[in-house]
Write an enzyme that holds these catalytic residues in place. Structure first.
Site, PDB file in Angstrom:
ATOM      1  N   CYS A  52      -0.112 -14.418   3.926  1.00 43.95           N
ATOM      2  CA  CYS A  52       1.276 -14.025   4.174  1.00 43.95           C
ATOM      3  C   CYS A  52       1.580 -12.853   3.245  1.00 43.95           C
ATOM      4  O   CYS A  52       1.440 -12.989   2.020  1.00 43.95           O
ATOM      5  CB  CYS A  52       2.189 -15.207   3.855  1.00 43.95           C
ATOM      6  SG  CYS A  52       3.951 -14.825   3.907  1.00 43.95           S
TER       7      CYS A  52
ATOM      8  N   CYS B 258       2.540  -7.817   8.011  1.00 48.08           N
ATOM      9  CA  CYS B 258       2.972  -9.214   8.107  1.00 48.08           C
ATOM     10  C   CYS B 258       1.913  -9.874   8.967  1.00 48.08           C
ATOM     11  O   CYS B 258       1.536  -9.318  10.013  1.00 48.08           O
ATOM     12  CB  CYS B 258       4.345  -9.307   8.774  1.00 48.08           C
ATOM     13  SG  CYS B 258       4.806 -11.002   9.240  1.00 48.08           S
TER      14      CYS B 258
HETATM   15  N1  DGL Z   1       3.690 -14.087   7.922  1.00 51.12           N
HETATM   16  C1  DGL Z   1       4.520 -13.681   6.856  1.00 51.12           C
HETATM   17  C2  DGL Z   1       4.070 -12.348   6.278  1.00 51.12           C
HETATM   18  O1  DGL Z   1       2.907 -12.011   6.368  1.00 51.12           O
HETATM   19  C3  DGL Z   1       6.017 -13.693   6.938  1.00 51.12           C
HETATM   20  C4  DGL Z   1       6.771 -14.297   8.034  1.00 51.12           C
HETATM   21  C5  DGL Z   1       8.116 -14.822   7.564  1.00 51.12           C
HETATM   22  O2  DGL Z   1       9.104 -14.062   7.524  1.00 51.12           O
HETATM   23  O3  DGL Z   1       8.149 -15.989   7.229  1.00 51.12           O
HETATM   24  O4  DGL Z   1       4.840 -11.627   5.697  1.00 51.12           O
END
Ligand code: DGL
Length: 265
Positions: free
Chosen positions: A75, A189
């Site tokens: 993430c 993301c």
């Molecule tokens: N998948 C997450 C990232 O890589 C974020 C998604 C969220 O906003 O929870 O930033």
């Protein structure tokens, strides 16, 4: 090294599956726990303090309970905010996911790079440092495309998504001064590579996309080189909240080899 010790992937939702998919290609035999903090999703609109507290707290509990050999914070939001803190408090190798600005700077021909991330990610000093180090001779345009997080979650539940969401993400970059010249977009993301086809359609054929997943997979393979791997039970999807939408995700979890589901107690 206990051969059954898992690799633990952590994200707020399904985004980290884009990283897990790449890791599976290199380490198909590795036991995996895929942890999704669906109780805290989305992270993008949250404050730094809130994200840091959740990530450190949850990873502390999970590592005590499951004894992973390595944790991948799959993430960008959690990594750009809390990677250093998690490394300080946990005695296990931690691999983070940070925006792929360096590879983007290497391949852009126009010198104009777009970056799509969450609102929290795009304001991080971590991103400023990557820009200064690797893209100071380029132009980096950032756009907070938090809407795409919900779109990826819906898509992986098999639900339809309003295509205007993808168009707004493209316009958010294109409409900035210099945006017309963007030829490379960083998917900062982990949810966004799950929408690659949709984003390719709205950006058009002249734009290439980069994300960090393949590089992270190589790093994890390197860090675990020579270690024994053996599965004692099917791989696990670990959630932080029981909710009705989980049912819709079961086929996606199965597709990524996650045959068991548990809610963290
Ligand atoms: N998948 C997450 C990232 O890589 C974020 C998604 C969220 O906003 O929870 O930033």
């Amino acid at each position: 090294m206990d051969a059954t010790a898992p690799l633990l992937f952590f994200d707020s939702g399904v985004g980290g599956l884009s990283v897990l998919g790449e890791v599976r290609k290199l380490l198909p035999q590795a036991p995996v726990i895929y942890a999704a903090d669906n109780g805290g999703l989305p992270y993008g609109p949250k404050s730094e303090a809130e994200v840091a507290a959740r990530v450190c707290g949850l990873l502390g509990r999970m590592s005590e309970r499951f004894r992973p050999r390595l944790i991948c914070i799959a993430c960008n939001t959690a990594s750009t905010i809390a990677l250093g803190m998690v490394r300080d408090v946990l005695n296990v190798p931690i691999v983070g996911t940070v925006p792929a600005i360096k590879p983007a700077a290497e391949i852009t021909r126009s010198g104009v790079i777009g970056l799509l991330g969450t609102a929290a990610t795009i304001r991080q000093a971590y991103v400023d440092r990557l820009e200064a180090e690797f893209a100071s001779s380029k132009r980096l345009l950032r756009f907070a495309a938090g809407e795409l997080v919900g779109a990826a979650e819906a898509k992986l539940r098999g639900e339809s998504v309003d295509p205007a969401i993808y168009a707004r993400a493209a316009a958010g970059l294109r409409d900035q001064p210099g945006g017309d010249a963007i030829d490379t977009v960083v998917l900062a993301c982990t949810h966004f590579p799950l929408l690659l086809a949709e984003l390719q359609t709205v950006f058009g054929p002249g734009v290439q996309f980069v994300d960090g997943a393949a590089g992270i997979a190589r790093r994890i393979a390197q860090l675990t080189q020579g270690q024994p791997f053996a599965r004692s039970e099917p791989d696990l999807a670990l959630l932080t909240r029981q909710d009705d939408s989980l049912q819709g995700l079961l086929p996606t979890f199965a597709h990524y080899g996650l045959e068991r589901i548990e809610v963290l107690q």
